[in-house]
Enzyme design. Structure first.
Site, mmCIF file in Angstrom:
data_model
loop_
_atom_site.group_PDB
_atom_site.id
_atom_site.type_symbol
_atom_site.label_atom_id
_atom_site.label_comp_id
_atom_site.label_asym_id
_atom_site.label_seq_id
_atom_site.Cartn_x
_atom_site.Cartn_y
_atom_site.Cartn_z
ATOM 1 N N CYS A 93 0.844 -1.203 0.000
ATOM 2 C CA CYS A 93 0.000 0.000 0.000
ATOM 3 C C CYS A 93 0.882 1.258 0.000
ATOM 4 O O CYS A 93 1.503 1.564 -1.011
ATOM 5 C CB CYS A 93 -0.973 -0.037 1.169
ATOM 6 N N HIS A 202 -3.278 -5.671 1.349
ATOM 7 C CA HIS A 202 -2.507 -5.864 2.580
ATOM 8 C C HIS A 202 -2.409 -7.341 2.961
ATOM 9 O O HIS A 202 -3.248 -7.837 3.730
ATOM 10 C CB HIS A 202 -3.174 -5.103 3.724
ATOM 11 N N GLU A 204 -0.521 -8.713 5.081
ATOM 12 C CA GLU A 204 -0.276 -8.879 6.521
ATOM 13 C C GLU A 204 -1.566 -8.955 7.325
ATOM 14 O O GLU A 204 -1.552 -9.331 8.509
ATOM 15 C CB GLU A 204 0.619 -7.742 7.041
#
Length: 239
Positions: A93, A202, A204
């Site tokens: 991002c 994302h 994560e």
């Protein structure tokens, strides 16, 4: 690194003023089996890490352009040098935006075409499995990764886009819906060497059952993002 040294892989996570997802990225590294190392934007010493993650957020409040100020941080001087030497670097991002501003990846990120912040679970197709960050996926695999951005539209001129396509450097494409107007549905790209990858979604946030997107096993069961972090560990072991 050599075989048998997986547990010693140290993955740096850079924090800029305004970074939001550094702890999430560090947790993802830990869940994958690596050792996360916190790196501060104002420090040019990468502390001997084996790879670097530039996490999401709004570095320096996204003043000027997203990632434009972060590009000049002392840590980024070191990251650019390390990346050019072959170190794996992942930009997520805002981190992807920083990578384009630092010219480690081509193109640029601009406002979403609908001019609104978007937050959703996004399906991606995996286009390139030869990078340091995607070797644990299958070509053509569909993965679900959370997406949250307002400056997520990837743009580049036709010559650059054709070059990315021709060299197989498009790593991910949006499936089902293009959430920000990115050219050719591009969600992530890599450099020619395959050690630097940037993407808007994302990973994560999709590494632990109970906290990720909905998956085949039920609500919040998706862990499709973990492959990014196991991939880089695998690439370091084989290096």
């Amino acid at each position: 690194m050599t075989a048998g040294t997986l547990a010693s892989a140290r993955i740096g996570v850079v924090t800029f003023p305004g970074t939001l997802d550094d702890r999430d990225a560090a947790r993802a590294v830990r869940l994958a089996g690596g050792e996360p190392v916190s790196l501060w934007h104002g420090d040019g010493d990468l502390q001997g890490v084996d790879a670097v993650v530039l996490p999401g957020g709004f570095s320096y409040g996204d003043y000027l352009r997203a990632g434009a100020i972060s590009r000049f941080a002392p840590a980024m001087d070191a990251v650019v040098d390390a990346a050019k030497g072959g170190m794996p670097v992942l930009g997520i991002c805002n981190g992807f935006q920083v990578l384009t501003e630092a010219h480690l990846l081509p193109g640029s990120m601009v406002k979403n075409d609908h001019l609104h912040f978007v937050c959703r679970e996004q399906v991606l197709s995996v286009e390139n499995t030869s990078t340091a960050w995607t070797n644990q996926y299958r070509a053509g695999q569909h993965i679900t990764i959370p997406l949250k951005n307002q400056d997520g539209q990837f743009v580049a001129d036709d010559r650059t886009l054709d070059e990315l396509e021709g060299e197989g450097r498009v790593v991910f494409r949006y499936q089902g819906w293009n959430p920000n107007g990115s050219r050719r549905d591009i969600a992530g790209i890599t450099n020619a060497r395959g050690n630097v990858v940037g993407l808007m979604p994302h990973p994560e946030h999709a590494v632990e059952a109970g906290f990720g997107p909905d998956g085949e096993a039920g609500p919040r069961s998706g862990t499709d993002g973990l492959g990014f972090f196991t991939s880089v560990l695998a690439s370091l072991v084989s290096a």
